[in-house]
Design a protein around this motif. Structure first.
Motif, PDB file in Angstrom:
ATOM      1  N   GLY A  79      84.197  -4.791 -16.176  1.00 32.18           N
ATOM      2  CA  GLY A  79      85.129  -4.263 -15.179  1.00 32.18           C
ATOM      3  C   GLY A  79      86.519  -4.794 -15.434  1.00 32.18           C
ATOM      4  O   GLY A  79      86.685  -5.924 -15.871  1.00 32.18           O
ATOM      5  N   SER A  80      87.503  -3.924 -15.155  1.00 32.35           N
ATOM      6  CA  SER A  80      88.887  -4.287 -15.488  1.00 32.35           C
ATOM      7  C   SER A  80      89.384  -5.471 -14.674  1.00 32.35           C
ATOM      8  O   SER A  80      90.206  -6.252 -15.144  1.00 32.35           O
ATOM      9  N   ALA A  81      88.877  -5.641 -13.435  1.00 32.71           N
ATOM     10  CA  ALA A  81      89.376  -6.721 -12.585  1.00 32.71           C
ATOM     11  C   ALA A  81      89.019  -8.088 -13.184  1.00 32.71           C
ATOM     12  O   ALA A  81      89.863  -8.985 -13.260  1.00 32.71           O
ATOM     13  N   ALA A  82      87.760  -8.228 -13.638  1.00 29.93           N
ATOM     14  CA  ALA A  82      87.325  -9.500 -14.220  1.00 29.93           C
ATOM     15  C   ALA A  82      88.134  -9.808 -15.481  1.00 29.93           C
ATOM     16  O   ALA A  82      88.567 -10.946 -15.694  1.00 29.93           O
ATOM     17  N   VAL A  83      88.344  -8.768 -16.279  1.00 26.34           N
ATOM     18  CA  VAL A  83      89.109  -8.960 -17.513  1.00 26.34           C
ATOM     19  C   VAL A  83      90.556  -9.320 -17.177  1.00 26.34           C
ATOM     20  O   VAL A  83      91.151 -10.196 -17.793  1.00 26.34           O
ATOM     21  N   ALA A  84      91.080  -8.654 -16.157  1.00 29.64           N
ATOM     22  CA  ALA A  84      92.466  -8.936 -15.742  1.00 29.64           C
ATOM     23  C   ALA A  84      92.589 -10.384 -15.275  1.00 29.64           C
ATOM     24  O   ALA A  84      93.606 -11.036 -15.528  1.00 29.64           O
ATOM     25  N   ARG A  85      91.538 -10.899 -14.582  1.00 30.43           N
ATOM     26  CA  ARG A  85      91.598 -12.286 -14.082  1.00 30.43           C
ATOM     27  C   ARG A  85      91.714 -13.289 -15.229  1.00 30.43           C
ATOM     28  O   ARG A  85      92.537 -14.202 -15.177  1.00 30.43           O
ATOM     29  N   ILE A  86      90.904 -13.127 -16.240  1.00 32.53           N
ATOM     30  CA  ILE A  86      90.967 -14.101 -17.346  1.00 32.53           C
ATOM     31  C   ILE A  86      92.291 -13.956 -18.096  1.00 32.53           C
ATOM     32  O   ILE A  86      92.896 -14.937 -18.503  1.00 32.53           O
ATOM     33  N   GLU A  87      92.757 -12.720 -18.198  1.00 36.11           N
ATOM     34  CA  GLU A  87      94.056 -12.507 -18.847  1.00 36.11           C
ATOM     35  C   GLU A  87      95.140 -13.248 -18.086  1.00 36.11           C
ATOM     36  O   GLU A  87      95.974 -13.932 -18.664  1.00 36.11           O
ATOM     37  N   GLN A  88      95.105 -13.077 -16.766  1.00 32.26           N
ATOM     38  CA  GLN A  88      96.077 -13.720 -15.882  1.00 32.26           C
ATOM     39  C   GLN A  88      96.015 -15.232 -16.066  1.00 32.26           C
ATOM     40  O   GLN A  88      97.032 -15.905 -16.217  1.00 32.26           O
ATOM     41  N   SER A  89      94.783 -15.714 -16.083  1.00 36.99           N
ATOM     42  CA  SER A  89      94.581 -17.153 -16.185  1.00 36.99           C
ATOM     43  C   SER A  89      95.129 -17.706 -17.502  1.00 36.99           C
ATOM     44  O   SER A  89      95.712 -18.782 -17.541  1.00 36.99           O
ATOM     45  N   LEU A  90      94.941 -16.948 -18.568  1.00 41.38           N
ATOM     46  CA  LEU A  90      95.391 -17.429 -19.882  1.00 41.38           C
ATOM     47  C   LEU A  90      96.856 -17.096 -20.144  1.00 41.38           C
ATOM     48  O   LEU A  90      97.445 -17.575 -21.104  1.00 41.38           O
ATOM     49  N   ALA A  91      97.433 -16.268 -19.280  1.00 38.84           N
ATOM     50  CA  ALA A  91      98.832 -15.869 -19.475  1.00 38.84           C
ATOM     51  C   ALA A  91      99.749 -17.088 -19.419  1.00 38.84           C
ATOM     52  O   ALA A  91     100.736 -17.165 -20.150  1.00 38.84           O
ATOM     53  N   ASP A  92      99.399 -18.081 -18.574  1.00 36.91           N
ATOM     54  CA  ASP A  92     100.208 -19.310 -18.480  1.00 36.91           C
ATOM     55  C   ASP A  92     100.251 -20.022 -19.828  1.00 36.91           C
ATOM     56  O   ASP A  92     101.206 -20.705 -20.150  1.00 36.91           O
ATOM     57  N   ALA A  93      99.186 -19.842 -20.594  1.00 31.16           N
ATOM     58  CA  ALA A  93      99.135 -20.502 -21.906  1.00 31.16           C
ATOM     59  C   ALA A  93      99.821 -19.630 -22.968  1.00 31.16           C
ATOM     60  O   ALA A  93      99.726 -19.892 -24.162  1.00 31.16           O
ATOM     61  N   GLY A  94     100.493 -18.586 -22.526  1.00 30.28           N
ATOM     62  CA  GLY A  94     101.243 -17.723 -23.445  1.00 30.28           C
ATOM     63  C   GLY A  94     100.378 -16.659 -24.094  1.00 30.28           C
ATOM     64  O   GLY A  94     100.747 -16.088 -25.122  1.00 30.28           O
ATOM     65  N   ALA A  95      99.232 -16.368 -23.486  1.00 26.54           N
ATOM     66  CA  ALA A  95      98.326 -15.399 -24.102  1.00 26.54           C
ATOM     67  C   ALA A  95      98.835 -13.973 -23.898  1.00 26.54           C
ATOM     68  O   ALA A  95      99.488 -13.664 -22.909  1.00 26.54           O
ATOM     69  N   ARG A  96      98.517 -13.133 -24.841  1.00 23.05           N
ATOM     70  CA  ARG A  96      98.912 -11.739 -24.791  1.00 23.05           C
ATOM     71  C   ARG A  96      97.709 -10.883 -25.169  1.00 23.05           C
ATOM     72  O   ARG A  96      97.004 -11.199 -26.111  1.00 23.05           O
ATOM     73  N   ARG A  97      97.514  -9.827 -24.401  1.00 25.30           N
ATOM     74  CA  ARG A  97      96.414  -8.906 -24.705  1.00 25.30           C
ATOM     75  C   ARG A  97      96.852  -8.042 -25.883  1.00 25.30           C
ATOM     76  O   ARG A  97      97.929  -7.446 -25.858  1.00 25.30           O
ATOM     77  N   VAL A  98      96.062  -7.977 -26.905  1.00 25.43           N
ATOM     78  CA  VAL A  98      96.477  -7.244 -28.087  1.00 25.43           C
ATOM     79  C   VAL A  98      95.926  -5.823 -28.107  1.00 25.43           C
ATOM     80  O   VAL A  98      96.658  -4.868 -28.149  1.00 25.43           O
ATOM     81  N   ALA A  99      94.660  -5.692 -28.087  1.00 27.16           N
ATOM     82  CA  ALA A  99      94.098  -4.358 -28.260  1.00 27.16           C
ATOM     83  C   ALA A  99      92.636  -4.341 -27.870  1.00 27.16           C
ATOM     84  O   ALA A  99      91.987  -5.362 -27.802  1.00 27.16           O
ATOM     85  N   TRP A 100      92.178  -3.159 -27.650  1.00 32.10           N
ATOM     86  CA  TRP A 100      90.755  -2.953 -27.480  1.00 32.10           C
ATOM     87  C   TRP A 100      90.246  -2.660 -28.874  1.00 32.10           C
ATOM     88  O   TRP A 100      90.403  -1.573 -29.399  1.00 32.10           O
ATOM     89  N   ARG A 101      89.691  -3.640 -29.520  1.00 24.36           N
ATOM     90  CA  ARG A 101      89.526  -3.542 -30.956  1.00 24.36           C
ATOM     91  C   ARG A 101      88.431  -2.573 -31.391  1.00 24.36           C
ATOM     92  O   ARG A 101      88.482  -2.050 -32.497  1.00 24.36           O
ATOM     93  N   THR A 102      87.461  -2.311 -30.540  1.00 26.79           N
ATOM     94  CA  THR A 102      86.423  -1.360 -30.968  1.00 26.79           C
ATOM     95  C   THR A 102      87.059   0.005 -31.234  1.00 26.79           C
ATOM     96  O   THR A 102      86.604   0.741 -32.075  1.00 26.79           O
ATOM     97  N   GLN A 103      88.120   0.335 -30.478  1.00 30.49           N
ATOM     98  CA  GLN A 103      88.800   1.608 -30.693  1.00 30.49           C
ATOM     99  C   GLN A 103      89.845   1.475 -31.789  1.00 30.49           C
ATOM    100  O   GLN A 103      90.114   2.420 -32.509  1.00 30.49           O
ATOM    101  N   ALA A 104      90.447   0.297 -31.901  1.00 30.85           N
ATOM    102  CA  ALA A 104      91.529   0.120 -32.860  1.00 30.85           C
ATOM    103  C   ALA A 104      91.019  -0.095 -34.279  1.00 30.85           C
ATOM    104  O   ALA A 104      91.726   0.177 -35.235  1.00 30.85           O
ATOM    105  N   ALA A 105      89.781  -0.567 -34.409  1.00 28.22           N
ATOM    106  CA  ALA A 105      89.246  -0.911 -35.724  1.00 28.22           C
ATOM    107  C   ALA A 105      89.333   0.223 -36.753  1.00 28.22           C
ATOM    108  O   ALA A 105      89.741  -0.023 -37.889  1.00 28.22           O
ATOM    109  N   PRO A 106      88.986   1.471 -36.371  1.00 31.11           N
ATOM    110  CA  PRO A 106      89.098   2.537 -37.375  1.00 31.11           C
ATOM    111  C   PRO A 106      90.501   2.649 -37.966  1.00 31.11           C
ATOM    112  O   PRO A 106      90.663   2.998 -39.134  1.00 31.11           O
ATOM    113  N   ALA A 107      91.512   2.347 -37.158  1.00 27.08           N
ATOM    114  CA  ALA A 107      92.892   2.418 -37.652  1.00 27.08           C
ATOM    115  C   ALA A 107      93.124   1.369 -38.737  1.00 27.08           C
ATOM    116  O   ALA A 107      93.810   1.629 -39.723  1.00 27.08           O
TER     117      ALA A 107
END
Ligand SMILES: Nc1nc2c(ncn2[C@@H]2O[C@H](COP(=O)(O)OP(=O)(O)O)[C@@H](O)[C@H]2O)c(=O)[nH]1
Ligand SMILES: [Mg+2]
Length: 349
Positions: A79-107
């Motif tokens: 669920g997006s909310a749970a994922v958003a929470r960990i993102e938020q939590s790690l954002a203080d450490a300068g984290a950035r969401r890069v990609a949904w790699r299962t979709q990006a991998a073919p590229a």
């Protein structure tokens, strides 16, 4: 820099998997992860699932894996909310969401086969998550009831299917027309070096000869064909049959005619038979007037006049609306199916 890469598709799912990469990945996760066995993450064995809580000792139950390469894998509730929470939590450490790699991998895979800088840069955008972000935006719009908007965006994405396919596979442009019109000369002129047989005797080009070039940054395979004429010997007729087969499969057909030769009923029926073809009048150096001929591009393969007009027309026909930098382009059937599944008309009911 800390990067969060979502491994599972965005949206609702039982489990979400994120990969946290970067030199500080273990330390950043450690500061927020409370292992059941009480040991810090850095002291846990690698490649072993470690059960614990995230955020605080009573926080969400998660499984974490310290990877051999220094990254950390995080498995939590989907669920997006749970994922958003960990993102938020790690954002203080300068984290950035890069990609949904299962979709990006073919590229990333396709990138190795990109024949031009332009196709590579579009694939790079997809690898950096352009398609995922667009799908996510559309999903949010569907969720908030803006279905008309979402449908338009879906249609726009689907309209780019052909472009996506041709980021690694060249477009097939078949050059056809009567014998001696200058088809082979035209391809040679376009390519800039002699690859096809150019001969003043009619009917020399017995079979298809192909050569690939970049047109406006798009990969194009030019296919020279035998002149389409009645008669000739068996070998020539066989070449004509093959030419017809290629015409049917072509992404674009160039019909080349000799502007210095009279317009025949055969010529006219050729234009009528292939209404989507680009009509080209060669030998502009010898004659200039179109008279009653259908509209077309006038050029001289011999002198080079009009070649840039032709290339612009070809590019415009192959990719009428090139994507702006950073825009989403689906590149395979799975992705097209995923886009189609975001919203179906029945969902409005
Ligand atoms: N004057 C003139 N002759 C040309 C031009 N393009 C081709 N030709 C000549 O037309 C003849 C047939 O050309 P070719 O490319 O073999 O025609 P194809 O049978 O359609 O492939 C050759 O003698 C060429 O040199 C042109 O733009 N101007
Ligand atoms: Mg020829």
């Amino acid at each position: 820099m800390l990067q969060i890469i979502q491994q599972t598709p965005p949206g609702r799912g039982a489990v979400a998997t994120l990969r946290i990469e970067g030199p500080d990945a273990v330390r950043a996760v450690d500061a927020r992860f409370f292992a059941r066995n009480g040991r810090p993450l850095a002291e846990q064995p690698t490649d072993r699932p470690i059960l614990g809580h995230f955020g605080d000792p009573q926080g969400e139950e998660v499984v974490v894996r310290r990877c051999e390469d220094g990254a950390v894998e995080w498995h939590g509730h989907g669920g997006s909310a749970a994922v958003a929470r960990i993102e938020q939590s790690l954002a203080d450490a300068g984290a950035r969401r890069v990609a949904w790699r299962t979709q990006a991998a073919p590229a990333a895979v396709a990138l190795a086969d990109a024949p031009t800088l332009r196709t590579a840069s579009i694939l790079l955008d997809q690898w950096h998550g352009a398609l995922e972000r667009e799908c996510e935006r559309i999903r949010l719009e569907v969720a908030s009831g803006r279905v008309e908007w979402a449908r338009r965006r879906i249609d726009a994405l689907l309209a780019r299917a052909a472009l996506g396919r041709h980021l690694t596979q060249p477009w097939q442009v078949v050059v056809a027309g009567p014998v001696n019109a200058g088809k082979s000369s035209l391809i040679n002129a376009l390519v800039g070096f002699e690859r096809t047989i150019v001969h003043p005797t009619p009917g020399t080009t017995r079979d298809a000869v192909t050569v690939t070039t970049a047109v406006d940054g798009w990969p194009v395979e030019w296919c020279d064909t035998a002149g389409l004429r009645e008669g000739g010997d068996a070998t020539e007729q066989a070449g004509i049959v093959r030419a017809q087969e290629r015409l049917v499969r072509a992404d674009l057909i160039l019909l080349v005619f000799d502007l210095a030769a009279p317009w025949s009923t055969e010529d006219q029926s050729l234009v009528e038979r292939w209404p989507d073809a680009l009509v080209v009048y060669n030998k502009y150096d010898r004659a200039t007037s179109l008279d009653d001929r259908p509209p077309g591009i006038r050029l001289s393969a011999l002198r080079g006049d009009g070649l840039s007009d032709l290339l612009a027309a070809v590019s415009g026909r192959l990719v009428p609306e090139p994507p702006a930098p950073g825009e989403a382009v689906p590149i395979n059937d799975d992705q097209l199916a995923a886009i189609q599944s975001i919203w179906t008309p029945s969902q409005t009911a």
